[in-house]
Design an enzyme around this catalytic site. Structure first.
Site, PDB file in Angstrom:
ATOM      1  CB  CYS B  84      -0.928  -0.001   1.197  1.00 56.67           C
ATOM      2  SG  CYS B  84      -1.737  -1.586   1.445  1.00 56.67           S
ATOM      3  CB  CYS B 208     -12.833  -1.637   6.043  1.00 54.19           C
ATOM      4  SG  CYS B 208     -12.922  -2.818   7.397  1.00 54.19           S
ATOM      5  CB  SER B 209      -9.777   1.983   3.092  1.00 58.82           C
ATOM      6  OG  SER B 209      -8.918   0.859   3.083  1.00 58.82           O
ATOM      7  CB  ILE B 211     -11.976  -3.097  -3.095  1.00 58.43           C
ATOM      8  CG1 ILE B 211     -11.614  -3.995  -1.903  1.00 58.43           C
ATOM      9  CG2 ILE B 211     -11.330  -3.595  -4.381  1.00 58.43           C
ATOM     10  CD1 ILE B 211     -12.206  -5.394  -1.961  1.00 58.43           C
ATOM     11  CE  LYS B 335     -14.792   3.948   6.362  1.00 55.54           C
ATOM     12  NZ  LYS B 335     -15.401   3.822   5.042  1.00 55.54           N
ATOM     13  CG  HIS B 339      -6.047   1.986   0.235  1.00 62.18           C
ATOM     14  ND1 HIS B 339      -4.888   2.547  -0.268  1.00 62.18           N
ATOM     15  CD2 HIS B 339      -5.645   0.974   1.054  1.00 62.18           C
ATOM     16  CE1 HIS B 339      -3.843   1.894   0.226  1.00 62.18           C
ATOM     17  NE2 HIS B 339      -4.271   0.937   1.009  1.00 62.18           N
TER      18      HIS B 339
END
Lengths: 162, 395
Positions: B84, B208-209, B211, B335, B339
Site C-alpha cells: 500500500c 475499512c477503506s 476496494i 477511508k 484506497h
C-alpha cells in the site's frame, strides 16, 4: 470457462458483458490461473517432527543463544548457522486478538476464527488461531500453545486458555 | 546533483469503481492534468516510475503500457512495489533520482485497478501480504485482521472504544463528501459505523477503506529546472523517511505502534528541520494512512501529534478537523476517498500540493500559515512506511 460466459460467446461471438451496476462493457478474461506454491521446509523439518509429538520447537543460536520463532536456520547476529532446536515453553500471556469474520475464499470451509498473539514465557511471540471464547479473552491472561488436527486433516499449533 | 526537489505538476483520477476505463486510460486521467499543471509534455520527462501492486489486475508491464499510450518511450522507467506504500516508494525513486543528478524531471504515477478481480479474490490477495507462510497459509489472516490485532491492543491498553474508531470514519466521510475525486461522497454518523457488520473484530465494514480503482500522478523537478522553466506553482520535498517492519506480526515488539512509522517519521522530521517533540507547530495538516480507522489514531501517536495513548482523544475532541490542532485526511483519507493501493501515496502528494497552494475544493481547505504538510503512507501492516514532508519554501 464459466457456463455464463460460454453462453455469451455463443450468442454474440465475443466474451463481452455489461457491468451490472454501471452498464459499462467488460471483456471477461478467459485465461484463468490457479495458484498454489511449493515451499521448501527442508531446513525446518525438526519443527514438523516436533508438532507430531505435540511440541512447539524454535531454533537457538549456539553461539549467542538468540531464540527464533518462527524458526530460522541462520543467526544474523553471529553470521553463524550453528543452531540447535529447542522446545519452547508452551505457556505464556495473551497480547492481542481479533476475530476474522470475512474470510479469504481459501478459508471458506472454516467458521469465523479468532486469531491471537501470545508472548511465550521464554520470550518469543506466536500468532495462531485461538481456541476459546474470544469475549472472555483479555490481554495479559495466561494461555497455552497446543497442537490439534485441522478440519483439513493436518496438524497445526493453536493458542488456548490455560 | 540537486539539493532540492519540487513537485511541479499534479493530477488525480476519480477514485471509485471504474468499470468505464481500462488501465492506460485510467493512468492518462491523472497524467494529463499533471502535464498541464507543470506545463510540460511527455518528451520533457527524463525518467518515470509507476507505483503499482498489481496481481488483481491484468497488466503487469504498466510502465511500458503507459510509455506506449502516452508517448514516453524510449525514456527509462520501472514499476515499484511496496504494498500500500507503492506510491510513496515510487516518489522516493523519483526524489532520489533527481537528488543524485541522474534525472532532472521525473514523472511518478500511482495506479491500481483492483476491480478487475472479484472482491473475494482481492480479499484473499491482500491478506497474503505479510508472512505468507507462517501467518496466512495456516491462520488465514486478512488485511483488516492484521490491523484489527492492533486495534484491539490499542483499545485494551488505553481504553479507547469502537465508537472512537467510528469517529475517524465519520470525519473522513465528512471531508470525502467535499472531495469530487473521492469514492464515497456521503456523510455518515457513528451509528452507521456501529451498525455495520463485523469484518474483523473490532473493525466493522465502515471502519475499512474500500476496494478502489484510481490513479494519481506528480511530476518532480530539480531546483535548476524549476528556475529554468520559471515554475511559480510548486511545493518542495523537505524530507522523507522510510522504514521497514518484520514480516511476521509475532516478531513485533508492540501492537499499539508501527515501528517502521516512528522510524520513518524521525528521519523525515530531522531532514525537514521539524522539532520531533512538537511537530504540529510546524505543520498545517497531514494525510495519514487510514486504511482502517484505528491506524489513523495510531498514526497520530507514531507521528507525535500527541502523546502515546492520547490519539483517541484527538479524534474525540475533533482536533483533527479543520480548525483543530492538526487537520488530518481532509480529502477523505483512504477511508472515504478510496484506497487504490499503488495510487494512494501519490494521491497524498497531490493533496499536499493542493492544500499548500490553497487549491482544495470549498469546505476542505486548511488554513495555510506554516507552509508545511506531512504524508504518512504505510505498506502492509507497517511492513513499510514512508513519511514525507512537503513545504512551500525550500530548505
Amino acid at each position: 470457462m464459466k457456463d455464463e460466459i460460454k453462453k455469451v460467446i455463443e450468442e454474440t461471438g465475443l466474451p463481452i458483458v455489461q457491468d451490472e451496476k454501471s452498464g459499462a462493457a467488460q471483456w471477461v478474461d478467459l485465461r484463468e490461473l490457479r495458484l498454489s506454491y511449493v515451499i521448501s521446509v527442508e531446513n525446518i523439518k525438526p519443527f514438523y517432527e516436533g508438532l507430531k509429538e505435540g511440541k512447539l520447537l524454535g531454533t537457538k543460536c549456539k553461539k549467542c543463544g538468540r531464540l527464533f520463532f518462527p524458526p530460522q536456520k541462520d543467526c544474523p547476529s553471529c553470521f553463524d548457522s550453528d543452531i540447535e532446536w529447542v522446545e519452547l515453553k508452551n505457556e505464556g500471556t495473551l497480547e492481542t486478538m481479533t476475530v476474522v469474520f470475512v474470510r479469504p475464499p481459501s478459508f471458506s470451509m472454516y467458521d469465523p476464527y479468532p486469531v491471537a498473539i501470545a508472548k511465550l514465557d521464554d520470550g518469543p511471540k506466536i500468532l495462531a488461531w485461538y481456541k476459546g471464547d474470544p469475549q472472555q479473552a483479555k490481554p495479559g491472561m495466561r494461555v497455552k500453545v497446543q497442537v490439534s488436527k485441522r478440519k483439513e486433516g493436518y496438524l497445526m499449533y493453536e493458542i488456548a486458555p490455560v | 546533483m540537486s539539493e532540492n526537489v519540487a513537485v511541479i505538476g499534479v493530477g488525480h483520477s476519480k477514485f471509485g469503481v471504474r468499470m468505464d476505463v481500462n488501465i492506460p486510460e485510467l493512468c492518462w486521467e491523472s497524467m494529463k492534468p499533471a502535464f498541464e499543471t507543470a506545463n510540460l509534455e511527455p518528451k520533457d520527462i527524463d525518467f518515470f516510475v509507476v507505483g503499482n501492486a498489481g496481481v488483481w489486475s491484468s497488466e503487469a508491464a504498466v510502465p511500458a503500457l503507459i510509455a506506449e499510450y502516452a508517448d514516453l518511450a524510449p525514456k527509462g522507467s520501472m514499476r515499484v512495489e511496496a504494498a500500500c506504500a507503492s506510491g510513496s516508494a515510487a516518489i522516493r525513486i523519483g526524489y532520489t533520482a533527481i537528488k543524485s543528478g541522474i534525472a532532472d524531471i521525473v514523472l511518478v504515477l500511482g495506479v491500481e485497478k483492483m476491480r478487475e478481480s472479484p472482491n473475494p479474490n482481492v480479499i484473499e490477495l491482500i491478506g497474503r501480504f505479510g508472512s505468507y507462510f507462517w501467518e496466512f497459509e495456516n491462520f488465514g489472516l486478512t488485511f483488516p485482521a492484521y490491523y484489527a490485532l492492533h486495534g484491539t491492543a490499542y483499545m485494551m491498553k488505553y481504553g479507547a472504544t469502537e465508537e472512537d474508531y467510528a469517529r475517524v470514519a465519520v470525519k473522513n466521510h465528512y471531508y470525502g463528501a467535499k472531495n469530487p475525486y473521492a469514492q464515497f461522497q456521503n456523510e455518515i454518523d457513528v451509528e452507521t459505523v456501529m451498525k455495520s457488520p463485523y469484518i474483523a473484530w473490532p473493525f466493522k465494514l465502515f471502519d475499512c477503506s474500500p476496494i478502489t480503482d484510481g490513479s494519481a500522478c506528480v511530476i518532480l523537478a530539480s531546483e535548476e529546472k524549476v528556475k529554468e522553466l520559471g515554475i511559480d506553482e510548486k511545493i518542495w520535498i523537505l524530507g522523507q523517511g522510510a522504514g521497514t517492519g518484520s514480516a511476521n506480526m509475532s516478531r513485533r515488539e508492540s501492537y499499539t505502534s508501527l515501528a517502521s512509522a516512528t522510524y520513518a517519521a524521525e528521519q523525515a522530521y530531522k531532514m525537514a528541520g521539524i522539532d520531533i517533540d512538537d511537530p504540529t507547530k510546524y505543520l498545517d495538516g497531514a494525510n495519514v494512512h487510514d486504511c482502517f480507522t484505528a491506524p489513523e489514531i495510531i498514526a497520530y501517536e507514531d507521528l507525535r501529534f500527541c502523546k502515546r495513548g492520547e490519539g483517541y482523544k484527538l479524534i474525540r475532541e475533533e482536533q483533527t478537523y479543520i480548525g483543530g490542532k492538526i487537520p488530518v485526511n481532509i480529502d477523505g483519507g483512504l477511508k472515504a476517498k478510496g484506497h487504490p493501493i499503488g495510487a494512494t501515496g501519490v494521491s497524498q502528494a497531490v493533496e499536499a500540493y493542493k492544500q499548500l497552494l490553497q487549491k482544495a475544493e470549498p469546505g476542505r481547505q486548511a488554513d495555510i500559515n506554516k507552509g508545511k504538510w506531512l504524508t504518512h503512507n504505510v505498506g502492509g501492516t507497517g511492513h513499510y512506511t514512508y513519511v514525507t514532508i512537503y513545504g512551500l519554501e525550500k530548505r
